[in-house]
Design an enzyme around this catalytic site. Structure first.
Site, mmCIF file in Angstrom:
data_model
loop_
_atom_site.group_PDB
_atom_site.id
_atom_site.type_symbol
_atom_site.label_atom_id
_atom_site.label_comp_id
_atom_site.label_asym_id
_atom_site.label_seq_id
_atom_site.Cartn_x
_atom_site.Cartn_y
_atom_site.Cartn_z
ATOM 1 N N GLY A 96 0.819 -1.199 0.000
ATOM 2 C CA GLY A 96 0.000 0.000 0.000
ATOM 3 C C GLY A 96 0.858 1.256 0.000
ATOM 4 O O GLY A 96 2.062 1.212 0.278
ATOM 5 N N GLY A 146 0.678 -5.089 1.134
ATOM 6 C CA GLY A 146 -0.598 -5.134 0.441
ATOM 7 C C GLY A 146 -0.617 -6.055 -0.754
ATOM 8 O O GLY A 146 -1.671 -6.562 -1.147
ATOM 9 N N GLU A 154 6.359 -5.062 7.665
ATOM 10 C CA GLU A 154 5.784 -3.924 8.382
ATOM 11 C C GLU A 154 6.549 -3.511 9.629
ATOM 12 O O GLU A 154 6.590 -2.325 9.978
ATOM 13 C CB GLU A 154 4.319 -4.232 8.738
ATOM 14 C CG GLU A 154 3.361 -4.196 7.567
ATOM 15 C CD GLU A 154 3.415 -5.444 6.700
ATOM 16 O OE1 GLU A 154 2.788 -5.447 5.630
ATOM 17 O OE2 GLU A 154 4.090 -6.436 7.087
ATOM 18 N N ASP A 205 -0.493 -6.881 8.255
ATOM 19 C CA ASP A 205 -1.942 -6.735 8.106
ATOM 20 C C ASP A 205 -2.383 -7.385 6.797
ATOM 21 O O ASP A 205 -1.772 -8.346 6.363
ATOM 22 C CB ASP A 205 -2.348 -5.262 8.216
ATOM 23 C CG ASP A 205 -1.870 -4.415 7.047
ATOM 24 O OD1 ASP A 205 -0.768 -4.668 6.530
ATOM 25 O OD2 ASP A 205 -2.597 -3.482 6.649
#
Length: 375
Positions: free
Chosen positions: A71, A120, A143, A151
């Protein structure tokens, strides 16, 4: 054929011979996701779900360097700095809804995770029915390196990896090649990059194998008999090659020993007494990362292991990412150090594991995001 809404310029949407093809088209940004791309992907899946002319969906990325690098976290940082919490929540809600949609899609969903596939990108590729990697694939959930937590359903995959490989990948952000990704449960099939076009053509044509498909370069096509058109599962297998032994598999003895410790400090202590050089390297890395992110990521993976379905894990992750975005300085600092100023010298708060408040995990896991992920 169902009409589609006007797509994002960064996603190519087309259909041919029963295959709905979606291509992430930001190659200069390694196909990093923004909300417009997420909405285009979601709209196409909505349009194709009940379209009898679409039998298979294929998702890939433009360029040879990467499928999707994740992302747009720079945009997230700007939203947080400007106080636009609703925009950050909206991005994650729509991204996670797309992750779940891919996992639950009623038609065969094929992803070519060729090249860099991180964050992502794993959320798009890791939950598909047919997850294809190549010799160029590099998958990771990095991350913690920006003061954040895995996530996009990453903790669902990490929590189900063999042994303590999930904890290792979550905390270190280590990169997997294609063989590692298959071993860890992030992918299903290894197909050489120079055969992806052939696989796409086979998916579109449903050609009878004796006439059009070959199992290996330079060999005669393998016949499946007079069966007519075959499905995606069989087609992918025709192009699949057996992966080499996984480095993660070879490293299991020290990974399982060290990353079974109950705390991050305990993991580092165990790594320090292992004889393997890679274990020492992992310890050296962990002491440079955000103590808060490491503490929460470890708890998140272990709790995800106990949850029953992807949607429950996504809801947990949604609360955690908004807790980081709204309450923790390390996320902004990590993005600054790694991606904005690129000085690679983050100043974590707190700076050491010993300074992490004892109630941090409870606070993070019980954070109630507004709005909630699922209405």
């Amino acid at each position: 054929m169902t009409d589609l809404p006007e797509p994002s310029a960064d996603v190519l949407v087309r259909a041919s011979r029963g295959v709905g093809r979606l291509t992430l088209d930001r190659p200069r940004a390694l196909n990093a996701l923004d909300i417009g791309m997420i909405r285009t992907l979601s709209a196409a899946l909505d349009a194709w779900q009940h379209d009898p002319g679409i039998e298979v969906v294929l998702l890939d990325g433009a360029g040879e360097r990467g499928f999707c690098a994740g992302g747009d976290v720079r945009a997230l940082r700007e939203q947080v700095l400007s106080g636009d919490a609703p925009a950050a929540a909206r991005f994650f809600r729509e991204e996670y809804a797309l992750n779940a949609r891919i996992a639950e899609y009623p038609k065969p969903f094929v992803v070519f995770a060729d090249g860099i596939t991180m964050g992502g990108g794993v959320g798009l590729a890791g939950h598909a029915a047919f997850r294809v990697v190549t010799e160029r694939s590099a998958l990771a959930m990095p991350e913690t390196r920006i003061g954040f937590t895995p996530d996009v359903g990453g903790t669902w995959l990490l929590g189900r990896a063999p042994g303590r490989v999930g904890e290792y990948l979550a905390l270190t952000g280590g990169t997997m090649d294609g063989a590692d990704a298959i071993y860890a449960g992030f992918a299903d099939h290894l197909v050489p990059s120079d055969r992806l076009d052939g696989l796409l053509d086979a998916l579109e044509s449903r050609a009878d194998p004796p006439h059009a498909l070959s199992t290996d370069r330079g060999r005669e096509p393998r016949s499946l008999g007079a069966r007519g058109p075959i499905g995606p599962a069989e087609l992918v297998l025709l192009f699949h090659e057996t992966p080499p032994p996984s480095a993660l598999g070879r490293a299991r003895p020290w990974i399982d020993d060290a990353f079974a410790a109950p705390t991050v400090s305990g993991i580092i202590d165990r790594l320090r007494v292992r004889p393997e050089p890679d274990a020492a390297d992992a310890a050296d890395l962990l002491v440079t990362l955000s103590p808060t992110a490491l503490t929460v990521a470890l708890a998140a993976v272990r709790r995800a292991r106990e949850l029953s379905d992807l949607r429950s894990v996504l809801a947990q992750e949604y609360g955690l990412v908004l807790w980081f975005a709204q309450t923790q300085p390390d996320l902004l600092e990590g993005i600054r150090a790694q991606l904005v100023d690129k000085d690679r010298s983050p100043r974590w708060q707190p700076a050491s594991l010993g300074e992490v408040p004892p109630n941090t995990v409870h606070e993070a896991l019980t954070f109630r995001p507004n709005p909630p992920l699922w209405d």
